[in-house]
Scaffold this motif. Structure first.
Motif: not given
Lengths: 508, 508
Positions: A1, A3-5, B88, B153-156, B173-175
């Motif tokens: 899933m 992230s929200t970054i 996560i 790397e952009r996944q949570g 949610i941090y990645s």
């Protein structure tokens, strides 16, 4: 899933933001043909914005642009202006022959060349801009560009060609992202640990591997940057250290050897220098000891064009460990493999090829479709190393000097040294020759000592008598010659030798 | 044009690679309910691989998993095992009420909960695993997982909810990437400068903002990590500092006030502690001075859930500068805007809202479609700050305590303090009330001192007499009340007060 970054590009613009917003009073010192230029980051940033406008007026936006230049502020301005406009600055090796320069500039399809006056590069195909007063005046007359585009971090920023000792130079293009991450990694306490109170002197050239990214790393953290300009001699370097209170200097071991010799001769010291970073070759123990006497620590780094300079670092206090190339920096991984690509243990004994991957490692060469990766993942360095259990590497050989026979490696350097230890031999070189059954087999070229007679059998017998080599290591043939081909820098030219031997043996 | 650099994911796996390959003899110390657990990175990594197998057996691969837990090695193992499997880890605030815990766990759709025994969390919907001997035995009995997937790397990787003082908690949610870059940024000499010879004690909780990423940063560079476990008191903290030679401790100012008081009372010292990192509130000058007497430097950091903890840092040696929140760290940018979103100068005088962007800043809240960014770019922090010309920020107010009237800001805190300085007033609060013409207008609630009589006109006259406020700052109405609503922690509950005033005035 997901992230929200947010998506945030790690690009030259994000480094430039720091230069302009956080450190505008920090200084850049540049030794030029016209003397010392000293200005602030703020003045520098304004010049970059004006230079960008000038590039725009010359239709050099999102273009490839070549520089053939020394470490000066003008070169540094191009380091920022060209990538900020979405283009690629192709840093051409000043030490290339004219034909090599033309070759890489044509390969890269550069639209213009920026160069120092003493380099005297000429082109009848593209414009050549020379760093002089007219050049400065033209920049000064520009309206500064207000906004730069937000370049995708995976776009190219700086291009560099390998020095090409084993064939045509091959191009590598660093991305905005790789420059950002590599530079940030250099700032870590366990890597170079550069801070805003440091004064950094990159003597390693900006015309090759972007001076190990030291200019970017320094400006990212607000360090004072001292650029040593054209052909700096030991005296120039020591003067810069003294005049601008340099704390960290970065250069090949030979440079430091000259510097130490100069300081000894002139009865000077090296204060306030604290750290010397060196790489490209193993720093001699004597140099490290001498630097210590002057209160200077040595960091021993390893890297190559394909890894964007510094990839491992050794900061050990233990002088016996200083010949090791050290630990992988952040964003970079290493592995050790045998000739079949099978993983070898990190036991400090097994020697194999160092393969690497990471955020600043190349996956291919420019304009070259060959897949050069092991398992589509690892870049093969061509360096033969041992890795100690703590992850520190020690380079023992270059792979191109190894002969792969029956899936095992034979060290040509070992064989050469052994043959040359025979008292009737003046010089010897061993190369691998294609073999249907074994892949490669070793062949030796030998120059006899003047007035001595020696046979091939005698040499083979001598090698056997050493009790060091397995039988299959022994050369299949020994060819006596009058001399051995060398490169212009005095190194054995194994490529030429291999071709020569092949034609002698009617192989292709 | 693209670079030739390989795609390399900056993910937890790349941090784990360092843990396992470079630092296996380094140590982790964990204070638990059962006493001190001490093991090596190598043992830790093996436990992570076994825990991953256990998660797999429980169908928790690529899942969202909640932890409600203290800073211990078991929590740390989940920090790695869950994201390494592509899932996560949702770190739930131990201090939440049960209803808030249930709310965030339902929101995040977590499939299991891992928790310390004293927290006594129960669920009839999803399994709850309690950290105890049985839990450890179950992990030990697993076959370690051999290979982890290479997660984009952009996944949570880690989720965290804001503490929700002004409404429902909101999720961030941090990645993998944001954790990697933020941690690397912390290692820079000009940020925390943590090295492999440091001993790091993160007292800031792992159940909120991943303990400011200190666990990741420490393991990335091979520092010794000391985890203080459940409800650490001053005595526990000092014992850990002494027993394990802690060099860097990270906690809110109140914790350090307690620690210093304890040390004074017990006639101890703080050696070998060198650095205290503090944030969440401004460290009092007295604390900074006291720590200096013990040979400890204070770093003052600023950040929030939405910026993954540390975003600016002040390491000044100048005690008068120490109230500033400092400079943006690497991969992070700041800007100052007025109520209309127009940029304000960095002159150390103009106060405006701090807006930020960067590689570890959130662009939205979990499960919430609202666009919360200014110009689709800048996250609005809600903090009112001044920025000095050198880029250092100083927080002066919270935006939610400001009243926006006619496009300008009125500081409710300033007005409250002024009204309370009138000697007939016991307490006062000022809130903004919707106004058709001005947007908002200030209304004051005032509690008279016992036995004193005072009129609204008298207070307005007093405010005028101070010659500090423009006329349009003066409250439109002053309402006398017997008491002012407070939150459970004794803070003014402005949301409740605003609703109360609106219903008093028949507004909605």
């Amino acid at each position: 899933m997901d992230s929200t970054i947010m998506d945030y590009n790690l690009n030259i613009k994000s480094i430039f933001w720091r230069v302009e917003k956080l450190y505008k009073d920090k200084e850049i010192i540049s030794r030029t043909h016209e003397g010392i230029k000293r200005y602030t980051y703020g003045d520098f940033a304004l010049r970059v914005r004006k230079l960008a406008r000038m590039l725009e007026s010359k239709n050099l936006v999102r273009s490839r642009v070549a520089s053939i230049a020394w470490n000066t502020h003008r070169h540094l301005e191009l380091y920022f202006a060209v990538p900020l406009l979405g283009g690629i600055l192709h840093t051409v090796n000043v030490r290339f022959h004219k034909t090599e320069m033309d070759y890489v500039i044509t390969e890269m399809d550069d639209k213009a060349v920026f160069t120092d006056k003493d380099i005297e590069y000429k082109s009848d195909k593209i414009p050549v801009y020379i760093f002089d007063e007219k050049y400065d005046d033209e920049i000064e007359s520009q309206e500064p560009i207000k906004d730069f585009p937000d370049i995708d971090e995976r776009q190219g920023a700086i291009a560099c060609f390998t020095s090409g000792t084993t064939g045509k130079p091959k191009g590598v293009i660093y991305s905005h992202r790789s420059i950002f991450i590599h530079s940030l990694s250099l700032l870590a306490q366990d890597v170079l640990g550069i801070s805003s109170s440091d004064v950094v002197l990159p003597i390693v050239p900006m015309f090759h591997i972007s001076a190990w990214d030291l200019p970017f790393a320094s400006l990212m953290t607000g360090a004072k940057l001292v650029l040593p300009g054209p052909r700096p001699k030991a005296e120039d370097i020591v003067n810069l250290i003294k005049d601008y209170k340099v704390t960290i200097g970065i250069a090949a071991p030979t440079v430091w050897i000259d510097v130490v010799a100069y300081v000894e001769r002139e009865k000077l010291d090296l204060s306030p220098l604290k750290v010397v970073v060196t790489g490209g070759a193993e720093p001699p123990l004597g140099l490290i000891k001498k630097l210590r006497e002057y209160g200077v620590k040595t960091y021993h780094a390893w890297g190559m064009t394909e890894t964007e300079a510094i990839a491992t670092i050794n900061k050990s206090d233990d002088i016996n460990k200083m010949s090791e190339q050290g630990y992988p920096i952040f964003g970079f991984e290493i592995s050790l493999v045998d000739a079949e690509g099978k993983e070898l243990p990190w036991d400090g004994k097994s020697a194999g090829e160092l393969v690497v991957r990471g955020a600043f490692v190349t996956k291919k060469y420019f304009n070259n479709p060959s897949n050069i990766l092991l398992n589509n993942t690892w870049f093969k360095t061509g360096d033969v190393v041992k890795i100690y259990p703590d992850g520190s590497i020690k380079v023992v050989d270059r792979l191109k000097d190894l002969i792969k026979s029956g899936g095992e490696w034979i060290s040509s350097v070992d064989l050469e040294n052994a043959i040359m230890s025979y008292d009737k031999v003046l010089e010897a070189v061993v190369v691998g020759i294609p073999d249907e059954k074994w892949g490669e087999r070793p062949i030796a070229l030998v120059v006899k000592k003047p007035g001595k007679e020696v046979s091939a059998e005698e040499i083979i017998d001598y090698l056997k008598s050493l009790n060091r080599f397995p039988k299959w290591w022994l050369p299949d043939k020994i060819i006596f010659v009058d001399s051995i081909p060398k490169t212009s820098t005095g190194k054995l030219d194994k490529k030429v030798i291999r071709d020569m031997v092949k034609s002698m043996l009617n192989l292709r």
